[in-house]
Design a protein around this motif. Structure first.
Motif, mmCIF file in Angstrom:
data_model
loop_
_atom_site.group_PDB
_atom_site.id
_atom_site.type_symbol
_atom_site.label_atom_id
_atom_site.label_comp_id
_atom_site.label_asym_id
_atom_site.label_seq_id
_atom_site.Cartn_x
_atom_site.Cartn_y
_atom_site.Cartn_z
ATOM 1 N N ARG A 150 -6.669 -2.662 -8.732
ATOM 2 C CA ARG A 150 -7.766 -2.315 -7.824
ATOM 3 C C ARG A 150 -7.180 -1.492 -6.692
ATOM 4 O O ARG A 150 -6.610 -2.031 -5.755
ATOM 5 N N ARG A 198 -4.479 -0.400 0.907
ATOM 6 C CA ARG A 198 -4.916 0.674 1.792
ATOM 7 C C ARG A 198 -4.196 1.958 1.406
ATOM 8 O O ARG A 198 -3.481 2.559 2.205
ATOM 9 N N GLN A 258 -3.530 5.720 0.870
ATOM 10 C CA GLN A 258 -4.047 6.815 1.683
ATOM 11 C C GLN A 258 -3.253 8.084 1.462
ATOM 12 O O GLN A 258 -2.059 8.036 1.162
ATOM 13 N N ARG A 260 -6.417 2.052 -11.356
ATOM 14 C CA ARG A 260 -7.674 1.378 -11.668
ATOM 15 C C ARG A 260 -7.882 1.260 -13.172
ATOM 16 O O ARG A 260 -8.320 0.237 -13.680
ATOM 17 N N ALA A 283 -13.445 8.744 -2.778
ATOM 18 C CA ALA A 283 -14.292 7.557 -2.773
ATOM 19 C C ALA A 283 -14.219 6.822 -4.103
ATOM 20 O O ALA A 283 -14.221 5.584 -4.153
ATOM 21 N N SER A 318 0.842 -1.187 0.000
ATOM 22 C CA SER A 318 0.000 0.000 0.000
ATOM 23 C C SER A 318 0.879 1.240 0.000
ATOM 24 O O SER A 318 2.043 1.191 0.408
ATOM 25 N N GLY A 324 -11.043 4.807 -4.111
ATOM 26 C CA GLY A 324 -10.801 4.017 -2.915
ATOM 27 C C GLY A 324 -9.663 4.517 -2.054
ATOM 28 O O GLY A 324 -9.004 3.735 -1.365
ATOM 29 N N SER A 370 -8.585 -0.068 -4.328
ATOM 30 C CA SER A 370 -9.197 -0.342 -3.039
ATOM 31 C C SER A 370 -8.740 -1.675 -2.450
ATOM 32 O O SER A 370 -9.037 -1.978 -1.307
#
Length: 549
Positions: A374, A379, A381, A369, A397, A347, A400, A376
């Protein structure tokens, strides 16, 4: 088998809108039930088990707080060195340095250096303290003191001379030297310029690093923090590499909190470092203590901070010559790096403080994506988010991305008033810490303190998240109340939200059967307090796996 029964209080966990009166039953470090007091009393002690009853005294039982962005090792080391975190002015900071120098006489070894940190930029004109001021209280000994945010260093003349830093020393691509009118370095080094001291400034030895980690752990546990994400594990920004310190603490049994390491991305190295980062992740796994120590995240620092004009922003700072900050990682290469890390199961934890850096991070995740990955599934951030373009708010959102918030900063303090807003574009205030809009747009929220940049106290951060003011800030809420969070959202973010960001959301962060009994007990029910009194509450007890911390 041992049991704990927490009673005579209220409980709160993510998914609840407010607290409710209830008890919590714990068996062998795991939550068995949360429910009505009489029912749990009848279940406690089944099969002749010993039961310890914990009287909450009308307080509140929460899942243990988790800090999703913190720097325990440098914080703990600074607590043991020349600690300026309590200084209230430039004069007070210098007084503390002088007192430390007197109490720690020079030696023939590395101890002759005066090291530490915690000074605050808004105490000094232009955010830049001078070597001459430091010279006056250090008696000719070399001294280097990191700013509270660790984005700048304050060096005296002796230290600059030992490092060979002169008027002819160029600014590195990812940093700058404050200079006098004649070009002579004036004593403050920002961002990548701090590396000019490498090889000269002593690094903490193993004993000091261990002591620093343990001191930090005690402090964080006392605040109800049962786990954290160390947001810089490696050799960056002048930090000592925390990885071997954590490894030793795991092996010795001294690590009691649950730690996720965000491994430092060397921004000058590129993709060639990915194999090394994967090897570190695997080394952490080989310790066989995943409940205590993970290293499956990479810290990528995209920009700096507004105060020294290194945050990457849309538009320009109000300075001459015009500047829009620094992109520490080539935006054209960023997407490829992120895709490669994601493909290896890592991540990414972005430092993205300016709105252009935020856009770059979201672009990289969107590209991931689009390329069949993916976002999501990991993690990924973005931390800090001081400025966010309104068009980027719904993108969190969509891709993700977790919004990793340092809520304590969302108030109008002197540093924001004097060193940020006057130099930012006119629209900046409406883009500052847009936590409420992120929440309403469906962004997953996590909370971190960035300690020692600011207090590690989760209740102080929750107070600011709800009120957008407090703690010596202007009484008016920062930007009004449009970005204030309600109490339930803030507490959920600091527990379940941060547990998810730290890779522990399936076992910690909630009061639910089957979850580990990592708990914090607060001396009063926060939901019964006026919002402007939240910061007065205190954690009275912390449990990790059902054991008192």
């Amino acid at each position: 088998m041992m049991e704990l029964l927490f009673e005579n209080g209220s409980v709160f966990t993510a998914g609840m809108q407010r607290s409710r009166a209830a008890s919590v039953l714990v068996r062998d470090g795991v939550i068995v039930a949360v429910g009505e007091a009489g029912e749990l009393r009848s279940r406690a002690g089944e099969g002749g088990r010993a039961v310890t009853r914990v009287d909450v005294g009308g307080g509140l039982v929460l899942p243990g707080f988790q800090d999703a962005h913190v720097h325990p090792l440098p914080a703990g080391i600074e607590m043991l060195q020349c600690d300026l975190s309590e200084a209230v002015s430039a004069a007070h900071a210098l007084e503390l340095v002088g007192a430390y120098a007197a109490a720690h006489p020079a030696t023939d070894g590395p101890g002759s250096w005066i090291l530490g940190g915690g000074w605050t930029m808004d105490h000094f004109a232009g955010g830049a303290p001078t070597r001459e001021a430091l010279d006056a209280v250090t008696g000719g000994r070399p001294a280097v003191l990191l700013s509270r945010d660790h984005h700048s260093a304050w060096a005296n003349s002796t230290a600059l001379a030992l490092a060979g830093i002169t008027a002819s020393t160029p600014d590195p691509a990812d940093g700058l030297l404050e200079r006098s009118a004649d070009g002579t370095p004036s004593g403050t080094l920002h961002e990548g310029a701090m590396t000019l001291l490498d090889g000269v400034k002593p690094v903490p030895d193993a004993a000091l690093a261990r002591a620093g980690l343990l001191a930090a752990q005690e402090h964080l546990l006392s605040l109800g923090i049962t786990g954290w994400q160390d947001a810089l594990v490696g050799s960056g920004l002048g930090f000592v590499d925390a990885f071997p310190v954590y490894r030793s603490a795991v092996e010795s049994g001294e690590l009691r909190a649950r730690v996720t390491a965000a491994l430092w991305w060397e921004r000058s190295e590129g993709a060639s470092q990915i194999d090394r980062l994967v090897a570190r992740r695997d080394e952490a796994e080989a310790l066989g203590q995943p409940a205590l120590f993970l290293a499956d995240t990479v810290k990528m620092m995209l920009d700096g901070i507004v105060e020294n004009r290194t945050a990457s922003i849309h538009g320009h700072y109000g300075v001459h010559p015009p500047s829009s900050g620094i992109d520490f990682i080539d935006p054209a290469a960023l997407g490829g790096y992120v895709a490669a890390l994601d493909a290896r199961g890592l991540s990414v934890h972005f430092h993205a403080l300016g709105d252009r850096a935020v856009t770059q991070a979201l672009d990289a995740l969107q590209g991931l994506r689009a390329g069949g990955g993916r976002a999501s599934a990991r993690r990924h951030q973005l931390a800090h988010l001081q400025l966010v373009d309104p068009a980027d708010i719904p993108r969190f959102a969509a891709v993700g991305a977790i919004a990793n918030l340092q809520a304590f900063w969302a108030r109008t303090d002197e540093q924001l008033l004097e060193l940020c807003l006057p130099f930012l574009p006119a629209h900046a205030l409406s883009r500052t810490y847009p936590f409420g809009r992120l929440a309403r747009a469906g962004a997953a929220l996590a909370f971190g303190s960035d300690w020692p940049v600011s207090t590690a106290d989760p209740l102080a951060a929750v107070h600011v998240a709800v009120n957008r003011t407090g703690f010596d800030a202007a009484p008016e809420p920062l930007g009004g109340m449009v970005d204030a969070l309600d109490l339930a959202t803030a507490l959920a973010g600091f527990t379940a939200g941060s547990a998810h960001a730290n890779g522990r959301g399936s076992t910690t962060g909630r009061l639910a059967p089957g979850y580990l009994a990592d708990l914090a007990v607060v001396d009063r029910d926060l939901f019964e307090l006026p919002s402007d009194a939240l910061g007065e509450a205190r954690v009275t007890a912390t449990y990790v796996g059902g054991a008192p911390a």
